[in-house]
Design a protein around this motif. Structure first.
Motif, PDB file in Angstrom:
ATOM      1  N   LEU A 338       5.668   0.783  -7.499  1.00 46.00           N
ATOM      2  CA  LEU A 338       5.809  -0.017  -6.603  1.00 46.00           C
ATOM      3  C   LEU A 338       6.740   0.035  -5.639  1.00 46.00           C
ATOM      4  O   LEU A 338       6.689  -0.049  -4.336  1.00 46.00           O
ATOM      5  CB  LEU A 338       6.345  -1.405  -7.505  1.00 46.00           C
ATOM      6  CG  LEU A 338       5.223  -2.016  -8.338  1.00 46.00           C
ATOM      7  CD1 LEU A 338       5.868  -3.123  -9.121  1.00 46.00           C
ATOM      8  CD2 LEU A 338       4.036  -2.549  -7.629  1.00 46.00           C
ATOM      9  N   GLN A 339       8.106   1.072  -6.018  1.00 54.87           N
ATOM     10  CA  GLN A 339       9.023   1.323  -4.857  1.00 54.87           C
ATOM     11  C   GLN A 339       8.797   2.232  -4.018  1.00 54.87           C
ATOM     12  O   GLN A 339       8.697   2.315  -2.764  1.00 54.87           O
ATOM     13  CB  GLN A 339      10.041   1.586  -5.492  1.00 54.87           C
ATOM     14  CG  GLN A 339      11.067   0.603  -6.518  1.00 54.87           C
ATOM     15  CD  GLN A 339      12.283   1.140  -7.421  1.00 54.87           C
ATOM     16  OE1 GLN A 339      12.291   2.137  -7.887  1.00 54.87           O
ATOM     17  NE2 GLN A 339      12.981   0.062  -7.690  1.00 54.87           N
ATOM     18  N   MET A 347       1.590  -2.296   0.190  1.00 54.23           N
ATOM     19  CA  MET A 347       0.336  -2.236   0.038  1.00 54.23           C
ATOM     20  C   MET A 347      -0.412  -2.241   1.380  1.00 54.23           C
ATOM     21  O   MET A 347      -1.666  -1.617   1.576  1.00 54.23           O
ATOM     22  CB  MET A 347      -0.261  -3.105  -1.119  1.00 54.23           C
ATOM     23  CG  MET A 347      -1.511  -3.245  -1.314  1.00 54.23           C
ATOM     24  SD  MET A 347      -1.910  -1.805  -2.344  1.00 54.23           S
ATOM     25  CE  MET A 347      -1.846  -2.332  -3.998  1.00 54.23           C
ATOM     26  N   MET A 348      -0.010  -3.494   2.152  1.00 56.05           N
ATOM     27  CA  MET A 348      -0.893  -3.608   3.284  1.00 56.05           C
ATOM     28  C   MET A 348      -0.705  -2.324   4.227  1.00 56.05           C
ATOM     29  O   MET A 348      -1.742  -2.013   4.916  1.00 56.05           O
ATOM     30  CB  MET A 348      -0.582  -4.939   3.953  1.00 56.05           C
ATOM     31  CG  MET A 348      -1.425  -5.169   5.086  1.00 56.05           C
ATOM     32  SD  MET A 348      -3.331  -5.758   4.270  1.00 56.05           S
ATOM     33  CE  MET A 348      -4.367  -5.510   5.793  1.00 56.05           C
ATOM     34  N   THR A 374       5.143  -7.501  -4.539  1.00 59.41           N
ATOM     35  CA  THR A 374       5.600  -6.302  -5.206  1.00 59.41           C
ATOM     36  C   THR A 374       7.338  -6.496  -5.515  1.00 59.41           C
ATOM     37  O   THR A 374       7.505  -6.074  -6.654  1.00 59.41           O
ATOM     38  CB  THR A 374       5.393  -4.964  -4.303  1.00 59.41           C
ATOM     39  OG1 THR A 374       5.836  -5.450  -3.120  1.00 59.41           O
ATOM     40  CG2 THR A 374       4.062  -4.798  -4.265  1.00 59.41           C
ATOM     41  N   LYS A 375       7.919  -7.286  -4.663  1.00 56.73           N
ATOM     42  CA  LYS A 375       9.382  -7.513  -4.967  1.00 56.73           C
ATOM     43  C   LYS A 375       9.452  -8.521  -6.054  1.00 56.73           C
ATOM     44  O   LYS A 375      10.356  -8.236  -7.021  1.00 56.73           O
ATOM     45  CB  LYS A 375       9.716  -8.235  -3.851  1.00 56.73           C
ATOM     46  CG  LYS A 375      10.018  -7.501  -2.446  1.00 56.73           C
ATOM     47  CD  LYS A 375      11.101  -6.510  -2.611  1.00 56.73           C
ATOM     48  CE  LYS A 375      11.147  -5.634  -1.552  1.00 56.73           C
ATOM     49  NZ  LYS A 375      12.068  -4.434  -1.734  1.00 56.73           N
ATOM     50  N   ARG A 376       8.496  -9.359  -6.153  1.00 60.88           N
ATOM     51  CA  ARG A 376       8.620 -10.323  -7.489  1.00 60.88           C
ATOM     52  C   ARG A 376       8.219  -9.547  -8.915  1.00 60.88           C
ATOM     53  O   ARG A 376       8.838  -9.644  -9.841  1.00 60.88           O
ATOM     54  CB  ARG A 376       7.542 -11.180  -7.545  1.00 60.88           C
ATOM     55  CG  ARG A 376       7.646 -12.318  -8.353  1.00 60.88           C
ATOM     56  CD  ARG A 376       6.919 -13.684  -7.568  1.00 60.88           C
ATOM     57  NE  ARG A 376       5.421 -13.419  -7.431  1.00 60.88           N
ATOM     58  CZ  ARG A 376       4.967 -13.546  -6.353  1.00 60.88           C
ATOM     59  NH1 ARG A 376       5.532 -14.288  -5.324  1.00 60.88           N
ATOM     60  NH2 ARG A 376       3.760 -13.491  -6.083  1.00 60.88           N
ATOM     61  N   MET A 377       7.342  -8.633  -8.795  1.00 64.57           N
ATOM     62  CA  MET A 377       7.021  -7.608  -9.885  1.00 64.57           C
ATOM     63  C   MET A 377       7.854  -6.599 -10.090  1.00 64.57           C
ATOM     64  O   MET A 377       8.345  -6.610 -11.333  1.00 64.57           O
ATOM     65  CB  MET A 377       5.539  -6.719  -9.489  1.00 64.57           C
ATOM     66  CG  MET A 377       4.445  -7.645  -9.496  1.00 64.57           C
ATOM     67  SD  MET A 377       2.989  -6.761  -8.639  1.00 64.57           S
ATOM     68  CE  MET A 377       2.363  -5.675  -9.750  1.00 64.57           C
ATOM     69  N   GLY A 408      13.924 -15.135 -11.917  1.00 67.79           N
ATOM     70  CA  GLY A 408      13.840 -16.215 -11.286  1.00 67.79           C
ATOM     71  C   GLY A 408      12.269 -16.634 -10.939  1.00 67.79           C
ATOM     72  O   GLY A 408      11.972 -17.097  -9.917  1.00 67.79           O
ATOM     73  N   THR A 409      11.436 -16.308 -11.991  1.00 70.86           N
ATOM     74  CA  THR A 409      10.145 -16.861 -11.726  1.00 70.86           C
ATOM     75  C   THR A 409       9.413 -17.532 -13.034  1.00 70.86           C
ATOM     76  O   THR A 409      10.419 -18.072 -13.849  1.00 70.86           O
ATOM     77  CB  THR A 409       9.309 -15.591 -11.508  1.00 70.86           C
ATOM     78  OG1 THR A 409       8.033 -15.879 -11.097  1.00 70.86           O
ATOM     79  CG2 THR A 409       9.292 -14.372 -12.693  1.00 70.86           C
TER      80      THR A 409
END
Length: 455
Positions: A338-339, A347-348, A374-377, A408-409
């Protein structure tokens, strides 16, 4: 980038690409649609007129290759003329001079000029292996000097200090003299920006240019201002001998009018695109690749170059070993991927360089465009213990609750991530023992038209 223009042109050209024969009538209708698409993308009117005129001249009575249908030949003409409008080929920086090669940056306030200085310094240092010094001759904004000092530290290039009490010409000359002593290859001089083009600013920048005679004078302009970007560049070009343009904030510009207008209006090439806020978000401008992107044909060459420049080789080799064996791929590896993706513009940023992306469903694209995903993941994985990352099967009720709170989710997001990871692990196992082709074939049926894996 160019999303609106790309969607509109693709729809228009799809209607003609299957035609067995081109006539004055069907060309006329298509050209009207192309003209509207360009105007809606905020391309300058003189550019649109010239573009349509050239396409019409080449399309009517054109000799069609046996390998192309007349409709496909028309699309090829549109692509060639898009390239021509933007400058046909990439024009690299000219650094062929006795060191240090001096690059002067000009532009309006808020266009991202100081950030572009740092991005360019990083590009020269990492891609061209040059030693670089940066200096701020902006004596009107103390914050600009401090900002450049901070950015220089980030990209690890030499910063030459200056103060608001000094004269811009004295600052630049002192920096160049010091660069000679230190045998530095390139000096980038940041100049003062203004809220609008004015006489006082032009007089100052003309005097500075005359004093330091830079080999490159680059104009930094915000892509989101559309054809105004081209008009501002023209005003600067009339006062200064510009050698090129850096088009910034391209990632926020869905229209693309500036990229298509600047070359025609100023006669100067776009040399770089600023495609994000990070210091490595600078791409050399290739008109042929951009034309391909606009027409939904992708830009695989740029993607390959980006992977080579930004992907950590050791990490990639470690992952490749795990893929071959089908063992050991855990959530730490997943986070690393992801990083790496984030380093390449998310991704975009990667997807829009692939052919056929415009044919993906809008809801799928909307999900991908949400960079927060991705930041959330990453945050969820970071909330796990090393043991949980290595063995996600132990993550049950109370652990999920703790991880969600730490990130925080909510628990649903944790479940979604674990499901995606499980799917990825299954793919890894399919790749074991030469199963790559088989896996790609099975995935091929899930791909939208125009996006197929090689068999």
């Amino acid at each position: 980038m160019f999303q609106n223009l790309s969607e509109r042109l693709n729809q228009t050209l799809k209607n003609i690409s299957g035609r067995g024969r081109l006539t004055e009538d069907n060309i006329k209708d298509t050209l009207r649609e192309v003209r509207m698409a360009l105007l809606e993308a905020d391309v300058a009117l003189p550019v649109v007129r010239e573009f349509i005129k050239k396409v019409r001249e080449r399309a009517v009575g054109t000799e069609v290759s046996k390998s192309l249908s007349p409709g496909q030949a028309f699309v090829k003409i549109v692509r060639t003329e898009l390239e021509a409008a933007m400058g046909e080929a990439n024009e690299a920086l000219n650094l062929a001079t006795q060191p240090p090669a001096v690059i002067m940056m000009a532009g309006l306030q808020g266009a991202g000029k100081t950030t572009s200085v740092a991005k360019l310094a990083k590009h020269l240092k990492e891609r061209q292996k040059k030693s670089v010094m940066v200096v701020s001759a902006d004596v009107y904004r103390p914050a600009a000097i401090k900002q450049l000092e901070t950015l220089a530290g980030e990209v690890e290039v030499t910063f030459f200090p200056s103060t608001i009490e000094q004269k811009p010409v004295d600052i630049a000359n002192a920096a160049i003299a010091e660069a000679k002593k230190q045998f530095i290859d390139v000096v980038i001089v940041d100049t003062a920006g203004r809220l609008h083009v004015d006489g006082e600013m032009m007089d100052e920048i003309i005097a500075l240019h005359a004093a330091i005679t830079p080999i490159e004078t680059l104009f930094t302009v915000d892509a989101m201002t559309g054809q105004d970007a081209a008009n501002t560049a023209k005003a600067f070009n009339e006062a200064l001998p510009l050698t090129g343009v850096i088009l910034t904030k391209v990632d926020g510009d869905a229209r693309g009018g500036a990229a298509l207008s600047i070359r025609h209006i100023t006669g100067k090439p776009i040399k770089f695109l600023g495609v994000g806020e990070k210091t490595d978000a600078l791409e050399p401008f290739h008109p042929d690749r951009i034309a391909s992107r606009i027409l939904g044909m992708g830009d695989v060459l740029s993607l390959i170059e980006e992977v080579e420049a930004k992907v950590d080789r050791k990490q990639a080799e470690k992952l490749a070993t795990k893929m071959k064996t089908g063992k050991g791929f855990d959530l730490t590896d997943f986070r690393d991927q992801l990083q790496q993706m984030d380093n390449m513009g998310g991704m975009m940023g990667m997807l829009e360089k692939l052919p056929g992306v415009g044919q993906l469903p809008p809801e799928a694209l909307a999900q991908v465009q949400d960079g927060k995903m991705t930041k959330r993941m990453e945050a969820i994985i970071n909330s796990m213990t090393p043991k949980e990352r290595a063995r996600p099967d132990i993550i049950k009720g109370s652990r999920k609750k703790r991880i969600a709170a730490g990130a925080g989710t909510n628990i649903q997001e944790v479940n979604k991530l674990l499901k995606q990871f499980t799917q990825m692990q299954k793919m890894m196992k399919k790749m074991k023992g030469g199963g790559m082709k088989k896996m790609m074939r099975s995935m091929g049926g899930m791909m939208p038209p125009g996006m197929k894996f090689p068999r």
